[in-house]
Design a protein around this motif. Structure first.
Motif, PDB file in Angstrom:
ATOM      1  N   HIS A  28       0.875  -1.104   0.250  1.00 45.46           N
ATOM      2  CA  HIS A  28       0.050  -0.101   0.019  1.00 45.46           C
ATOM      3  C   HIS A  28       0.799   1.256  -0.064  1.00 45.46           C
ATOM      4  CE1 HIS A  28      -4.031  -1.821   0.891  1.00 45.46           C
ATOM      5  NE2 HIS A  28      -3.142  -2.949   1.257  1.00 45.46           N
ATOM      6  N   ARG A  29       0.320   2.384  -0.392  1.00 47.36           N
ATOM      7  CA  ARG A  29       1.199   3.471  -0.311  1.00 47.36           C
ATOM      8  C   ARG A  29       1.853   3.891   1.057  1.00 47.36           C
ATOM      9  NH1 ARG A  29      -2.663   7.351  -0.016  1.00 47.36           N
ATOM     10  NH2 ARG A  29      -1.963   7.820   2.075  1.00 47.36           N
ATOM     11  N   GLU A  30       1.337   3.515   2.033  1.00 45.71           N
ATOM     12  CA  GLU A  30       1.817   3.905   3.339  1.00 45.71           C
ATOM     13  C   GLU A  30       3.174   2.853   3.450  1.00 45.71           C
ATOM     14  OE1 GLU A  30      -2.289   4.868   3.407  1.00 45.71           O
ATOM     15  OE2 GLU A  30      -1.615   2.916   2.898  1.00 45.71           O
ATOM     16  N   ASP A  31       2.921   1.646   2.920  1.00 46.98           N
ATOM     17  CA  ASP A  31       4.353   0.856   3.006  1.00 46.98           C
ATOM     18  C   ASP A  31       5.448   1.496   2.236  1.00 46.98           C
ATOM     19  OD1 ASP A  31       2.959  -1.316   4.446  1.00 46.98           O
ATOM     20  OD2 ASP A  31       2.038  -2.102   2.440  1.00 46.98           O
ATOM     21  N   ILE A  32       5.253   2.102   1.200  1.00 45.25           N
ATOM     22  CA  ILE A  32       6.099   2.812   0.365  1.00 45.25           C
ATOM     23  C   ILE A  32       6.685   4.107   1.115  1.00 45.25           C
ATOM     24  CG2 ILE A  32       6.959   3.919  -1.941  1.00 45.25           C
ATOM     25  CD1 ILE A  32       6.405   0.709  -1.912  1.00 45.25           C
ATOM     26  N   ASP A  33       5.718   4.840   1.654  1.00 37.82           N
ATOM     27  CA  ASP A  33       6.108   6.067   2.183  1.00 37.82           C
ATOM     28  C   ASP A  33       6.969   6.004   3.629  1.00 37.82           C
ATOM     29  OD1 ASP A  33       4.158   7.433   0.289  1.00 37.82           O
ATOM     30  OD2 ASP A  33       2.639   7.604   1.673  1.00 37.82           O
ATOM     31  N   ARG A  34       6.599   4.859   4.063  1.00 35.38           N
ATOM     32  CA  ARG A  34       7.510   4.674   5.355  1.00 35.38           C
ATOM     33  C   ARG A  34       9.102   4.347   5.043  1.00 35.38           C
ATOM     34  NH1 ARG A  34       2.956   1.863   7.642  1.00 35.38           N
ATOM     35  NH2 ARG A  34       3.492   0.071   6.521  1.00 35.38           N
ATOM     36  N   LEU A  35       9.094   3.911   3.624  1.00 32.11           N
ATOM     37  CA  LEU A  35      10.600   3.613   3.244  1.00 32.11           C
ATOM     38  C   LEU A  35      11.041   4.490   2.417  1.00 32.11           C
ATOM     39  CD1 LEU A  35       9.903  -0.162   2.360  1.00 32.11           C
ATOM     40  CD2 LEU A  35      11.097   0.684   4.507  1.00 32.11           C
ATOM     41  N   SER A  36      10.537   5.603   1.996  1.00 30.58           N
ATOM     42  CA  SER A  36      10.992   6.438   0.942  1.00 30.58           C
ATOM     43  C   SER A  36      12.423   7.237   1.497  1.00 30.58           C
ATOM     44  CB  SER A  36       9.798   7.546   0.353  1.00 30.58           C
ATOM     45  OG  SER A  36       9.531   8.344   1.493  1.00 30.58           O
ATOM     46  N   THR A  37      12.228   7.630   2.554  1.00 29.52           N
ATOM     47  CA  THR A  37      13.487   8.583   3.061  1.00 29.52           C
ATOM     48  C   THR A  37      14.529   7.456   3.226  1.00 29.52           C
ATOM     49  OG1 THR A  37      12.203   9.890   4.278  1.00 29.52           O
ATOM     50  CG2 THR A  37      14.355  10.014   5.073  1.00 29.52           C
ATOM     51  N   ASP A  38      14.407   6.031   3.827  1.00 31.10           N
ATOM     52  CA  ASP A  38      15.729   5.344   3.711  1.00 31.10           C
ATOM     53  C   ASP A  38      16.130   4.945   2.361  1.00 31.10           C
ATOM     54  OD1 ASP A  38      15.486   4.965   6.555  1.00 31.10           O
ATOM     55  OD2 ASP A  38      14.064   3.321   6.443  1.00 31.10           O
ATOM     56  N   PHE A  39      15.082   4.753   1.446  1.00 30.05           N
ATOM     57  CA  PHE A  39      15.464   4.406  -0.026  1.00 30.05           C
ATOM     58  C   PHE A  39      16.238   5.532  -0.462  1.00 30.05           C
ATOM     59  CE2 PHE A  39      14.311   4.310  -4.481  1.00 30.05           C
ATOM     60  CZ  PHE A  39      14.811   3.101  -4.701  1.00 30.05           C
ATOM     61  N   ARG A  40      15.810   6.635  -0.414  1.00 31.87           N
ATOM     62  CA  ARG A  40      16.700   7.898  -1.042  1.00 31.87           C
ATOM     63  C   ARG A  40      17.932   7.815  -0.474  1.00 31.87           C
ATOM     64  NH1 ARG A  40      18.996  12.426  -0.244  1.00 31.87           N
ATOM     65  NH2 ARG A  40      18.757  14.128  -1.495  1.00 31.87           N
ATOM     66  N   ASP A  41      18.242   7.717   0.935  1.00 32.08           N
ATOM     67  CA  ASP A  41      19.601   7.693   1.670  1.00 32.08           C
ATOM     68  C   ASP A  41      20.208   6.704   0.985  1.00 32.08           C
ATOM     69  OD1 ASP A  41      18.723   9.764   3.254  1.00 32.08           O
ATOM     70  OD2 ASP A  41      18.450   8.625   5.096  1.00 32.08           O
TER      71      ASP A  41
END
Length: 174
Positions: free
Chosen positions: A149-162
């Protein structure tokens, strides 16, 4: 009053023309398109790196934009895998992440090797984020009853960018 046969013939001709034009007009180009937004990873981070890295980033952002969150998670996983390989290749140590037949290891093993590698020092946040990012990508790719779900991706987006930024620098792509 118009001739019904003429109207029917004109409608049939129009339908044939639409059918012939539809595949050319209604499908995206074979190389894909750029997303309208960059919700997950700014294109500026990957611009000028490698064409395939830029295209993966377009797909990540495009999947998120369209609400295809499993696709987004799988493409995020793919970019991490690609960037880890790029790091090892840049430092001329790709042999450390290949099996005896010369194929690259699976992502779990790539992450383990990247975390253990002494050629570089991954940041604390990246070390913690890599397994979490892999987990969501794995579930989206391999679990038949899991839907991201969108929230699953949202939770990880900052980590992913880093993670992406650090791996891009380690691979000397930026």
């Amino acid at each position: 009053m118009a001739d019904p046969t003429h109207i029917a013939r004109a409608a049939l001709d129009l339908a044939k023309k639409l059918k012939a034009a539809a595949p050319k007009s209604f499908v995206p180009p074979s190389e894909g398109t750029r997303p309208a937004n960059e919700f997950i990873l700014p294109h500026a981070m990957v611009r000028g790196t490698r064409g395939y890295i830029e295209k993966i980033t377009f797909q990540i952002n495009g999947c998120y934009e369209k609400g295809w969150f499993d696709g987004c998670a799988v493409m995020m996983r793919r970019l991490i895998e690609t960037l880890i390989v790029e790091c090892f290749e840049e430092h001329k140590i790709a042999g450390k992440i290949k099996n005896p037949t010369g194929d690259f290891l699976y992502l779990a093993d790539l992450i383990d090797k990247a975390l253990q590698e002494t050629t570089w020092n991954l940041g604390r946040n990246v070390k913690q984020a890599l397994p979490r990012l892999k987990n969501v990508g794995d579930k989206s790719a391999h679990s038949r009853r899991y839907n991201a779900h969108r929230e699953d991706i949202d939770r990880l987006s900052t980590d992913f960018r880093d993670v992406c930024q650090e791996l891009l620098y380690l691979a000397k792509l930026k």
